[in-house]
Design a protein around this motif. Structure first.
Motif, PDB file in Angstrom:
ATOM      1  N   PRO A  91       1.045  -1.649  -0.007  1.00 15.32           N
ATOM      2  CA  PRO A  91      -0.213  -0.079   0.218  1.00 15.32           C
ATOM      3  C   PRO A  91       0.640   0.913   0.330  1.00 15.32           C
ATOM      4  O   PRO A  91       1.565   1.145   0.875  1.00 15.32           O
ATOM      5  CB  PRO A  91      -1.046  -0.658   1.271  1.00 15.32           C
ATOM      6  CG  PRO A  91       0.138  -0.809   2.319  1.00 15.32           C
ATOM      7  CD  PRO A  91       0.591  -1.684   1.419  1.00 15.32           C
TER       8      PRO A  91
ATOM      9  N   SER B 149      -1.530   4.690  -4.126  1.00 20.29           N
ATOM     10  CA  SER B 149      -2.441   3.688  -4.594  1.00 20.29           C
ATOM     11  C   SER B 149      -3.590   4.440  -4.973  1.00 20.29           C
ATOM     12  O   SER B 149      -3.596   5.123  -3.765  1.00 20.29           O
ATOM     13  CB  SER B 149      -2.434   2.733  -3.400  1.00 20.29           C
ATOM     14  OG  SER B 149      -1.323   2.220  -3.382  1.00 20.29           O
TER      15      SER B 149
ATOM     16  N   LEU C   3      -4.832   1.727 -10.202  1.00 21.42           N
ATOM     17  CA  LEU C   3      -4.150   0.295  -9.570  1.00 21.42           C
ATOM     18  C   LEU C   3      -3.697  -0.525  -9.286  1.00 21.42           C
ATOM     19  O   LEU C   3      -3.606  -1.298  -9.249  1.00 21.42           O
ATOM     20  CB  LEU C   3      -2.977   1.361  -8.490  1.00 21.42           C
ATOM     21  CG  LEU C   3      -1.208   0.538  -8.632  1.00 21.42           C
ATOM     22  CD1 LEU C   3      -0.923   0.280  -9.436  1.00 21.42           C
ATOM     23  CD2 LEU C   3      -0.402   1.742  -7.369  1.00 21.42           C
ATOM     24  N   VAL C   4      -5.259  -0.716  -8.131  1.00 19.86           N
ATOM     25  CA  VAL C   4      -5.280  -2.082  -7.501  1.00 19.86           C
ATOM     26  C   VAL C   4      -6.052  -3.214  -8.027  1.00 19.86           C
ATOM     27  O   VAL C   4      -5.837  -4.004  -7.947  1.00 19.86           O
ATOM     28  CB  VAL C   4      -6.061  -2.004  -5.934  1.00 19.86           C
ATOM     29  CG1 VAL C   4      -7.220  -3.339  -5.436  1.00 19.86           C
ATOM     30  CG2 VAL C   4      -5.143  -0.791  -4.765  1.00 19.86           C
TER      31      VAL C   4
ATOM     32  N   GLN D  31      -3.448  -4.310 -10.271  1.00 21.77           N
ATOM     33  CA  GLN D  31      -2.461  -5.584  -9.618  1.00 21.77           C
ATOM     34  C   GLN D  31      -3.484  -6.602  -9.282  1.00 21.77           C
ATOM     35  O   GLN D  31      -2.708  -7.921 -10.605  1.00 21.77           O
ATOM     36  CB  GLN D  31      -1.900  -4.631  -8.661  1.00 21.77           C
ATOM     37  CG  GLN D  31      -1.491  -3.836  -9.027  1.00 21.77           C
ATOM     38  CD  GLN D  31      -0.998  -2.877  -7.290  1.00 21.77           C
ATOM     39  OE1 GLN D  31      -1.572  -2.570  -6.185  1.00 21.77           O
ATOM     40  NE2 GLN D  31       0.274  -3.040  -7.099  1.00 21.77           N
TER      41      GLN D  31
ATOM     42  N   GLY E 293      -3.696  -6.731  -4.584  1.00 23.08           N
ATOM     43  CA  GLY E 293      -3.195  -5.194  -4.707  1.00 23.08           C
ATOM     44  C   GLY E 293      -3.804  -4.788  -3.675  1.00 23.08           C
ATOM     45  O   GLY E 293      -4.380  -5.239  -2.667  1.00 23.08           O
TER      46      GLY E 293
ATOM     47  N   MET F 227      -4.265  -1.148  -1.381  1.00 20.66           N
ATOM     48  CA  MET F 227      -4.286   0.854  -0.391  1.00 20.66           C
ATOM     49  C   MET F 227      -4.548   0.709   0.800  1.00 20.66           C
ATOM     50  O   MET F 227      -4.738   0.518   1.114  1.00 20.66           O
ATOM     51  CB  MET F 227      -5.103   1.052  -1.589  1.00 20.66           C
ATOM     52  CG  MET F 227      -6.798   1.475  -1.307  1.00 20.66           C
ATOM     53  SD  MET F 227      -7.611   2.403  -2.699  1.00 20.66           S
ATOM     54  CE  MET F 227      -8.889   1.673  -1.558  1.00 20.66           C
TER      55      MET F 227
ATOM     56  N   ALA G 200      -0.652   5.139 -10.801  1.00 14.00           N
ATOM     57  CA  ALA G 200      -0.100   4.726  -9.881  1.00 14.00           C
ATOM     58  C   ALA G 200      -0.791   6.498  -9.822  1.00 14.00           C
ATOM     59  O   ALA G 200      -0.093   7.367 -11.013  1.00 14.00           O
ATOM     60  CB  ALA G 200       1.285   4.972  -9.648  1.00 14.00           C
TER      61      ALA G 200
ATOM     62  N   THR H 124       0.815  -0.821 -15.793  1.00  6.40           N
ATOM     63  CA  THR H 124       0.878  -1.699 -14.366  1.00  6.40           C
ATOM     64  C   THR H 124       0.742  -3.873 -15.121  1.00  6.40           C
ATOM     65  O   THR H 124       2.170  -4.388 -14.505  1.00  6.40           O
ATOM     66  CB  THR H 124      -0.086  -1.857 -13.520  1.00  6.40           C
ATOM     67  OG1 THR H 124       0.376  -0.586 -12.799  1.00  6.40           O
ATOM     68  CG2 THR H 124      -0.277  -2.625 -12.404  1.00  6.40           C
TER      69      THR H 124
END
Length: 317
Positions: free
Chosen positions: A19, A24, A28-29, A32, A39, A41, A214, A297
């Motif tokens: 995180p 984050s 992004l999560v 991922q 992922g 955050m 990001a 990513t």
């Protein structure tokens, strides 16, 4: 390998994206997780606090749709980081929101609480706790954490000073549960090395800052691409707890990275929506020397996968 709970079992890659404070976000999560990496955050990245519910809805709904459309390639689970330090006046609110969405994995930092672990277990979640030494590791497991994130020297943010070799071997003498290693890992070879030492997962953060999804400035991302371990400064000035930061951002703030004053934990502030005095100081770990470009990513995780497989082949050869 460890006994792994369901949320951490059968991951496509043994990687947890750490995180990243401020950086984050759901985009992004989600990317991922779709790429096969856990992922994560910090809950505090959602500001105001009410935004956390919107973000968790976005993540859960998007990943559910992905899994429905890709039954042979399901997404990895996601994690939310909760700062347990007393200055975080949002903890109870954020934990209640996570409970409603049954967040699969909760990562706790700066404090271990038995009641929090019990609450997460109540909705079927898994808890991992950040630690920087063996003493803190024992305390976290005694208070009911399922697993540990060993934050060794060279990690971004609030890093420890222990060699990963020392930290992992000490923990593995008594703990056989989920264990992730954090500290300068930014290649697939590093992921395999973490497993060889006894960790189940590599915990990768700084390299994900230089991804398109990001929420970092272009200058921040370019500093990671252009920098290496010589550009990392270890200081407690900015939060009261020692951490690693990019020297160019310190210079841009008008300070000399080689001559920073000392601070103490009383300066920590994770309270609600209060502004941060050091918002332009960029956290970063020592592993950025291998980051050569800003990329999506999905492309970065694909690179990690190739490097991981190549490292395995080298050892088998």
């Amino acid at each position: 390998m460890s006994r792994l709970p369901g949320a951490l079992n059968h991951l496509p890659l043994p990687i947890i994206g750490s995180p990243l404070f401020i950086i984050s976000n759901p985009k992004l999560v989600i990317e991922q997780c779709k790429a096969g990496v856990v992922g994560s955050m910090p809950a505090l990245n959602a500001r105001p606090a009410a935004q956390l519910e919107d973000w968790l809805a976005e993540i859960t709904e998007t990943l559910a749709a992905w899994n429905l459309a890709n039954p042979d390639n399901p997404a990895a689970p996601f994690a939310i980081n909760q700062i347990v330090h007393k200055s975080n006046d949002r903890l109870e609110h954020d934990l209640e929101v996570c409970a409603r969405f049954k967040v699969p994995i909760i990562i706790t930092s700066l404090g271990a609480r038995e009641d929090l672990n019990q609450a997460v277990h109540g909705w079927g979640g898994v808890t991992l706790h950040d630690i920087i030494n063996n003493k803190h590791a024992h305390k976290a497991i005694e208070k009911g954490a399922d697993g540990l994130v060993a934050v060794a020297c060279g990690a971004g943010g609030h890093a420890g000073v222990k060699s990963p070799f020392a930290l992992i071997q000490e923990i593995r003498q008594w703990f056989d549960g989920p264990l992730a290693l954090s500290g300068s890992i930014s290649t697939g070879g590093g992921v395999l090395a973490a497993q060889a030492m006894g960790a189940d997962f590599a915990y990768i953060g700084s390299a994900f800052i230089a991804t398109e999804e990001a929420r970092a400035s272009d200058a921040y991302k370019q500093a990671i691409v252009q920098g290496d371990s010589d550009d990392i400064v270890y200081s407690n000035l900015f939060t009261g707890v020692h951490g690693n930061y990019l020297a160019p951002s310190i210079r841009a703030a008008g300070m000399d990275p080689a001559n920073l004053p000392e601070s103490d934990p009383s300066k920590m502030n994770f309270g609600g929506d209060k502004s941060k005095a050091w918002k332009d100081i960029w956290g970063c770990g020592q592993g950025i020397g291998s980051v050569s470009k800003v990329q999506a990513t999905a492309a970065f995780v694909a690179q990690l996968r190739r490097e991981y497989q190549e490292a395995r082949r080298r050892l088998l050869a």
